[in-house]
Design a protein around this motif. Structure first.
Motif, mmCIF file in Angstrom:
data_model
loop_
_atom_site.group_PDB
_atom_site.id
_atom_site.type_symbol
_atom_site.label_atom_id
_atom_site.label_comp_id
_atom_site.label_asym_id
_atom_site.label_seq_id
_atom_site.Cartn_x
_atom_site.Cartn_y
_atom_site.Cartn_z
ATOM 1 N N PHE A 79 -3.232 27.151 37.908
ATOM 2 C CA PHE A 79 -3.313 26.517 36.594
ATOM 3 C C PHE A 79 -3.111 27.610 35.552
ATOM 4 O O PHE A 79 -2.879 28.779 35.900
ATOM 5 C CB PHE A 79 -4.690 25.874 36.399
ATOM 6 N N HIS A 85 -4.293 22.810 32.554
ATOM 7 C CA HIS A 85 -5.374 22.572 33.508
ATOM 8 C C HIS A 85 -5.910 21.138 33.457
ATOM 9 O O HIS A 85 -5.777 20.394 34.430
ATOM 10 C CB HIS A 85 -6.528 23.557 33.273
ATOM 11 N N ARG A 97 -4.898 18.447 36.185
ATOM 12 C CA ARG A 97 -5.952 18.172 37.172
ATOM 13 C C ARG A 97 -6.217 16.671 37.261
ATOM 14 O O ARG A 97 -6.393 16.126 38.363
ATOM 15 C CB ARG A 97 -7.239 18.921 36.805
ATOM 16 N N PRO A 151 -7.889 19.588 43.814
ATOM 17 C CA PRO A 151 -7.462 20.992 43.892
ATOM 18 C C PRO A 151 -8.496 21.897 44.560
ATOM 19 O O PRO A 151 -8.138 22.846 45.265
ATOM 20 C CB PRO A 151 -7.269 21.390 42.418
#
Length: 289
Positions: free
Chosen positions: A141, A150, A154, A164
């Motif tokens: 990231f 990020h 995500r 992740p």
């Protein structure tokens, strides 16, 4: 009893009004302290801001100083604690600042592009063609506090049933979008994610070869970056700032340079409600307490 002529009286009144004006809140602020989340190298951020800073100085009639910060958290703390007056935030850092301040941070303007911003997942690995292929891979990231590097990526990974933290071999945080590209192209990780604006800039300037490092997934659009100020900023200064951004016109050569450096077609008004989905995503991901 002291007597004044009409001309003396007018002179005294003019002096008194000038003193009053200089002591009023409108004139109390002599320097506008500006910063930005460090999603690119500090030298690049300063280069991009310089023409904009000069333009704002002309419009505001005050000195404008840009001060780089060490990390995303420093930009949030700087605005909240009155060490900065205006900050270029990502959507998530705006949400963090607004929550931390008790709702006292105002998103002033955003680029038109920020209404439907996107992130791109990149790789050099030919076996990776979709998000599901990231299982068991090393991944990067950007900054932990980055919206486009990020938080939103995500959330899209989780929606694709990929955690992740448990499904990938190793997860790293590069700290900045250009650093993520360097990590992927240098083979330090199998794949990474960054904001589409920085990616397109790196491709356009030849700093990355899209034949070697390729995009294999582009996210849906979401609200992202904005220029934010505190709610206690003098309303006259705030309006001048907003008007200055909204007046930038790509048909004007000087304005065009500023807009191109900001990677914007134009600036538009924004509001806190636009970032409600980001706040929800942050809370769902456990990134905002």
């Amino acid at each position: 009893m002291i007597r004044f002529s009409v001309s003396q009286f007018r002179a005294l009144m003019a002096a008194a009004l000038a003193t009053l004006a200089m002591s009023s809140p409108v004139h109390a602020q002599q320097v506008l302290r500006v910063s930005a989340i460090p999603d690119e190298a500090p030298t690049e951020l300063q280069r991009k801001f310089k023409p904009l800073g000069n333009y704002l100085e002309q419009k505001l009639g005050m000195k404008v100083e840009f001060t780089p910060v060490t990390d995303y958290a420093a930009s949030v703390e700087g605005l909240i604690n009155n060490k900065l007056d205006m900050v270029w935030f990502g959507g998530f850092t705006f949400v963090q600042a607004n929550v931390r301040s008790g709702g006292k941070i105002i998103p002033l303007v955003q680029r038109e592009e920020d209404e439907k911003f996107k992130s791109v997942f990149i790789t050099t690995d030919k076996s990776i063609t979709k998000l599901g292929d990231l299982k068991g891979k090393n991944f990067s990231f950007g900054s932990e506090s980055s919206t486009s590097g990020h938080l939103m990526p995500r959330s899209y990974l989780l929606a694709a049933k990929i955690n992740p933290d448990t499904d990938m071999k190793r997860v790293a945080f590069s700290g900045a979008h250009d650093a993520t590209v360097a990590a992927v192209s240098g083979g330090k990780v199998d794949a990474g994610v960054l904001n589409i604006s920085v990616w397109e800039k790196l491709v356009a300037t030849g700093k990355v070869n899209p034949q070697q490092v390729r995009v294999f997934y582009t996210t849906p659009g979401y609200y992202d970056y904005n220029w934010s100020v505190r709610s206690d900023m003098n309303p006259v200064v705030r309006k001048k700032l907003s008007d200055a951004f909204l007046a930038l016109d790509a048909n004007n050569p000087q304005d065009k340079e500023i807009l191109e450096l900001q990677r914007a077609t134009r600036f538009i008004p924004t509001k806190a409600e636009n970032y409600a989905a980001i706040e929800t995503a942050a809370r769902n991901a456990g990134l905002l307490k």
